[in-house]
Write a protein that holds these residues in place. Structure first.
Motif, PDB file in Angstrom:
ATOM      1  N   GLY A 134       0.849  -1.190   0.000  1.00  0.00           N
ATOM      2  CA  GLY A 134       0.000   0.000   0.000  1.00  0.00           C
ATOM      3  C   GLY A 134       0.877   1.229   0.000  1.00  0.00           C
ATOM      4  O   GLY A 134       2.097   1.146  -0.212  1.00  0.00           O
ATOM      5  N   THR A 135       0.291   2.363   0.265  1.00  0.00           N
ATOM      6  CA  THR A 135       0.995   3.647   0.179  1.00  0.00           C
ATOM      7  C   THR A 135       2.299   3.640   0.965  1.00  0.00           C
ATOM      8  O   THR A 135       2.348   3.198   2.120  1.00  0.00           O
ATOM      9  N   ALA A 136       3.358   4.166   0.340  1.00  0.00           N
ATOM     10  CA  ALA A 136       4.666   4.292   0.996  1.00  0.00           C
ATOM     11  C   ALA A 136       5.110   5.744   0.873  1.00  0.00           C
ATOM     12  O   ALA A 136       5.406   6.216  -0.229  1.00  0.00           O
ATOM     13  N   LEU A 137       5.144   6.443   1.989  1.00  0.00           N
ATOM     14  CA  LEU A 137       5.483   7.859   1.994  1.00  0.00           C
ATOM     15  C   LEU A 137       6.634   8.135   2.950  1.00  0.00           C
ATOM     16  O   LEU A 137       6.789   7.463   3.972  1.00  0.00           O
ATOM     17  N   GLY A 170      -1.597   0.198  -8.149  1.00  0.00           N
ATOM     18  CA  GLY A 170      -2.584   1.042  -7.487  1.00  0.00           C
ATOM     19  C   GLY A 170      -2.057   1.739  -6.248  1.00  0.00           C
ATOM     20  O   GLY A 170      -2.735   2.591  -5.682  1.00  0.00           O
ATOM     21  N   THR A 171      -0.838   1.375  -5.826  1.00  0.00           N
ATOM     22  CA  THR A 171      -0.262   2.037  -4.658  1.00  0.00           C
ATOM     23  C   THR A 171       0.379   3.361  -5.070  1.00  0.00           C
ATOM     24  O   THR A 171       0.641   3.608  -6.255  1.00  0.00           O
ATOM     25  N   GLU A 172       0.638   4.204  -4.093  1.00  0.00           N
ATOM     26  CA  GLU A 172       1.320   5.469  -4.334  1.00  0.00           C
ATOM     27  C   GLU A 172       2.578   5.537  -3.490  1.00  0.00           C
ATOM     28  O   GLU A 172       2.608   5.023  -2.366  1.00  0.00           O
ATOM     29  N   VAL A 173       3.603   6.176  -4.024  1.00  0.00           N
ATOM     30  CA  VAL A 173       4.848   6.372  -3.294  1.00  0.00           C
ATOM     31  C   VAL A 173       5.233   7.838  -3.389  1.00  0.00           C
ATOM     32  O   VAL A 173       4.930   8.518  -4.376  1.00  0.00           O
ATOM     33  N   GLY A 174       5.906   8.342  -2.361  1.00  0.00           N
ATOM     34  CA  GLY A 174       6.305   9.742  -2.400  1.00  0.00           C
ATOM     35  C   GLY A 174       7.149  10.136  -1.212  1.00  0.00           C
ATOM     36  O   GLY A 174       7.234   9.409  -0.210  1.00  0.00           O
ATOM     37  N   LEU A 175       7.773  11.295  -1.345  1.00  0.00           N
ATOM     38  CA  LEU A 175       8.579  11.879  -0.273  1.00  0.00           C
ATOM     39  C   LEU A 175       8.033  13.288  -0.023  1.00  0.00           C
ATOM     40  O   LEU A 175       8.502  14.260  -0.625  1.00  0.00           O
ATOM     41  N   GLY A 232       6.785  17.143  -3.415  1.00  0.00           N
ATOM     42  CA  GLY A 232       6.223  16.384  -2.310  1.00  0.00           C
ATOM     43  C   GLY A 232       4.965  15.628  -2.670  1.00  0.00           C
ATOM     44  O   GLY A 232       4.296  15.074  -1.794  1.00  0.00           O
ATOM     45  N   VAL A 233       4.607  15.589  -3.966  1.00  0.00           N
ATOM     46  CA  VAL A 233       3.353  14.977  -4.402  1.00  0.00           C
ATOM     47  C   VAL A 233       3.564  13.481  -4.648  1.00  0.00           C
ATOM     48  O   VAL A 233       4.471  13.095  -5.394  1.00  0.00           O
ATOM     49  N   PRO A 234       2.758  12.606  -4.034  1.00  0.00           N
ATOM     50  CA  PRO A 234       2.887  11.167  -4.274  1.00  0.00           C
ATOM     51  C   PRO A 234       2.621  10.817  -5.738  1.00  0.00           C
ATOM     52  O   PRO A 234       1.876  11.511  -6.437  1.00  0.00           O
ATOM     53  N   VAL A 235       3.228   9.724  -6.178  1.00  0.00           N
ATOM     54  CA  VAL A 235       3.138   9.280  -7.570  1.00  0.00           C
ATOM     55  C   VAL A 235       2.610   7.852  -7.586  1.00  0.00           C
ATOM     56  O   VAL A 235       3.003   7.024  -6.755  1.00  0.00           O
ATOM     57  N   ALA A 236       1.731   7.553  -8.540  1.00  0.00           N
ATOM     58  CA  ALA A 236       1.231   6.193  -8.692  1.00  0.00           C
ATOM     59  C   ALA A 236       2.374   5.273  -9.108  1.00  0.00           C
ATOM     60  O   ALA A 236       3.214   5.636  -9.942  1.00  0.00           O
TER      61      ALA A 236
END
Length: 703
Positions: free
Chosen positions: A97-100, A118-123, A156-160
């Protein structure tokens, strides 16, 4: 337990579970470190899969530990990342799932990464004024390339995950179980005897890195005037072109500088303040919100239409009522124009326009609102008008329906008394344009029951608003304070300033618009109507006459082509007005005031400290539960500069002793009677405390 380990044919599956977002708190970090040690010490284990429990991989640092010793207590995140990267047995991150933030940095330290589609990743660290401090600025460019990494880190915007397929970040993207795929991947690599790669050993490649970085620095500097974090992010990412240890040193230096910057402190205050605003002392998880499947709105004007769009955007059917077919048609047409404008800009599709319009039912009959779970009036600000509307709503609304007023200043308890169900009535004060502005003041009446309040907060989340609870008073939190701000602005005109100087000073401080430009945009006649009511209800309130004279001249603002400024047709550019200047000078003369030169510093202090002093009274009275609630109102509803953290936080940074000293100095001048300090401000300044000090809980609210 925060961390559990299960075995799958020689592969240890280490799952950490720390709801709601699997924050990397001390217990999780300790459990991960111990699980890795145990796996490396067990000859029966040949590899390790690390994954998160539930729908998140990890949202990063545990916000409950921010600003506490536990945040850096060993093993800290750096220790865990080093343990993952140096593991003698291969580690695969199964990104379920989401990894931020730190969650993605943890995954970047693994030898392999498998992600579920379908997950999102971001810093997103830049959004709280810092940069990724656990290797993210060095490993991400090595995984996805210099340009992609820079864009992700600076925005800082998460990416699919799908957008990064083939970039080098993921070894596999899967439709099903990420853990199962990670186990299979590890078995295959182990069986093949493959060397286990580390991102730190890769080189960042770019055809013309220095030219790209020079262009990026110029663009970022122009877009981040008051924010030091984005340029520091560019510096750290640029350092990824150097050997890994050199780049990490640049990252750590930047992180240390930023974490101690006033801008980051302000942004972190806003971050935590927004989350604190959703907590209500006597409305815990045991209080269940009522279901809201249908909404009714009375009034299809600018405000009513904007309110309707919030619910339509969320897929909630809306019935909207007007008193005439002409007004109804005009309101529906405005909603359609707004949606079609968004479609032309590519924000929504044509199909979405029709889908949302299909959820809207226009009506002239109150009976059409009978099945609504939530009814909101958005009509003229007069008690008689409100009474007529609420009487009709009370007659047709079903049992258990919630009745809400969008009033910006009137007494919600008096409005509730127009019904036979005051327990189901509250205020929902949307800010214009209601379909754009994030703030929603939720006004709790004396008889509003807890589940109605819980429903309002849940609805706010559904329609993506930042909700702040206010008690009942004239103007609630935001407008009650802004009145004092506006009063000081007009007093300054009596003493020697002109509108353009006041506006320039406040815009230099960080406001998007100064008070006079804002008045022209909102309509000066609106404030005039409020003052007329004050003259009757609060004859002790002192106002400068120049604002009334302006309105008597028909200068209501942009809508009339003239206000504090002059405007050209079709152009909102403000031009200083000779007519207004003459009126201001004549008024000073009539008052016997010798005009003087006023510094920008005095302008800023008088306007901002007027907000602060009234905010202190609001805290004293328990109208707001906490100082950060006031700051959230001003950050999201009134354009207070985010990098200053809100009026109450700004006052804390200046020092309440200094704020009080300045107020007492201004009390010796013109209109000095308006500077009576709030007792809470005097108390806190005298004891060396601050508004946001946990022990400085307002007396009225704590009672």
């Amino acid at each position: 337990m925060a961390v559990t380990t299960t075995l799958r044919d020689g592969i240890a599956v280490v799952t950490f579970d720390n709801p709601p977002v699997n924050g990397l708190g001390l217990d999780v970090r300790r459990g991960l470190a111990e699980a890795l040690d145990a796996a490396n010490a067990d000859d029966a284990i040949h590899g390790v899969v690390v994954t998160g429990g539930g729908r998140f991989f990890s949202g990063g640092a545990d916000i409950k530990e921010f600003n506490t010793p536990r945040a850096e207590q060993a093993p800290n995140l750096h220790d865990v990342i080093a343990a993952v990267e140096s593991s003698a047995k291969p580690v695969c991150a199964a990104i379920n799932g989401t990894a931020l933030g730190g969650g993605l940095e943890l995954a970047l330290a693994a030898h392999y990464r498998v992600a579920r589609r379908g997950t999102e990743v971001g810093l997103p660290e830049v959004k709280i004024g810092i940069l990724p401090g656990a290797g993210g600025t060095q490993r991400l460019p090595r995984a996805v390339g210099l340009e992609t990494a820079l864009n992700m880190i600076v925005s800082g915007v998460p990416v699919a995950a799908e957008r990064l397929d083939g970039s080098g970040l993921f070894d596999a993207l899967v439709e099903g179980d990420a853990v199962e795929a990670a186990v299979a991947l590890l078995r295959g690599r182990i069986a093949a005897g493959a060397a286990h790669p580390r991102l730190r050993d890769r080189q960042v490649e770019h055809d013309d890195a220095q030219a790209f970085l020079a262009w990026a620095r110029m663009g970022v500097a122009a877009a981040s005037r008051h924010y030091p974090a984005p340029p520091r992010c560019v510096d750290a990412v640029a350092a990824s072109l150097r050997p890994f240890e050199e780049g990490i040193a640049v990252e750590r230096e930047g992180f240390t500088v930023l974490i101690n910057s006033p801008e980051s402190r302000a942004l972190r205050h806003a971050f935590f303040g927004e989350r604190a605003a959703s907590r209500i002392d006597d409305v815990g998880p045991d209080v269940k919100p009522r279901p809201v499947a249908r909404v009714g709105i009375v009034g299809a004007g600018t405000m009513g239409g904007g309110i309707a769009m919030n619910f339509l955007n969320a897929g909630i059917p809306v019935a909207i009522l007007e008193t005439s077919q002409e007004a109804l048609d005009r309101g529906i047409a405005a909603i359609r124009r707004n949606y079609e404008g968004s479609a032309k800009k590519g924000r929504i599709t044509a199909a979405q326009v029709e889908q949302r319009m299909g959820l809207l039912t226009p009506t002239l009959d109150y009976a059409a609102l009978a099945d609504a779970d939530l009814l909101i009036e958005a009509v003229y600000e007069e008690y008689a008008v409100k009474q007529a509307v609420f009487g009709k709503l009370d007659a047709v609304a079903k049992e258990g329906a919630i009745l809400a007023t969008n009033t910006s200043s009137l007494d919600v308890d008096r409005i509730a008394a127009f019904t036979r169900r005051p327990q189901d009535v509250l205020g929902l004060h949307f800010f214009s344009p209601a379909n754009v502005m994030r703030l929603l003041e939720v006004v709790r009446g004396a008889k509003t029951v807890r589940d109605v309040l819980a429903t309002a907060m849940a609805v706010a989340k559904t329609i993506r608003k930042t909700a702040v609870v206010s008690g009942v008073c004239d103007g609630f939190i935001g407008n009650r304070m802004i009145e004092q701000y506006a009063r000081q602005a007009t007093f300054l005109l009596e003493e020697g300033a002109l509108p353009q100087q006041v506006d320039r000073a406040m815009e230099a401080f960080g406001f998007a618009m100064g008070p006079f430009r804002m008045g022209d945009l909102a309509g000066n006649d609106i404030a005039w109507a409020i003052r007329k009511r004050r003259y009757v209800e609060r004859p002790d309130m002192v106002y400068a006459k120049n604002a009334d004279l302006l309105c008597e001249m028909g200068r209501f603002g942009q809508k009339t082509g003239k206000g504090w400024y002059d405007y050209q047709p079709g152009d909102r550019t403000p031009h200083p007005s000779a007519e207004v200047e003459a009126m201001i000078l004549e008024q000073s003369k009539a008052l016997g005031i010798t005009r003087r030169e006023i510094s920008d510093r005095e302008i800023v202090e008088r306007l901002v400290y007027a907000l602060v002093n009234e905010g202190a009274r609001i805290l004293e009275e328990g109208i707001a539960a906490r100082a950060s609630d006031i700051d959230v109102v001003y950050l999201y509803g009134y354009g207070f500069p985010a990098w200053r953290g809100g009026p109450m936080f700004h006052a804390d940074q200046v020092g309440l002793y200094n704020v009080l000293a300045a107020m007492r100095r201004y009390a010796r001048g013109h209109r000095g009677e308006t500077w009576e300090p709030a007792p809470l401000l005097v108390e806190l300044a005298g004891s060396g405390r601050s508004f946001n000090d946990p022990v400085a809980r307002p007396r009225a609210a704590a009672a």
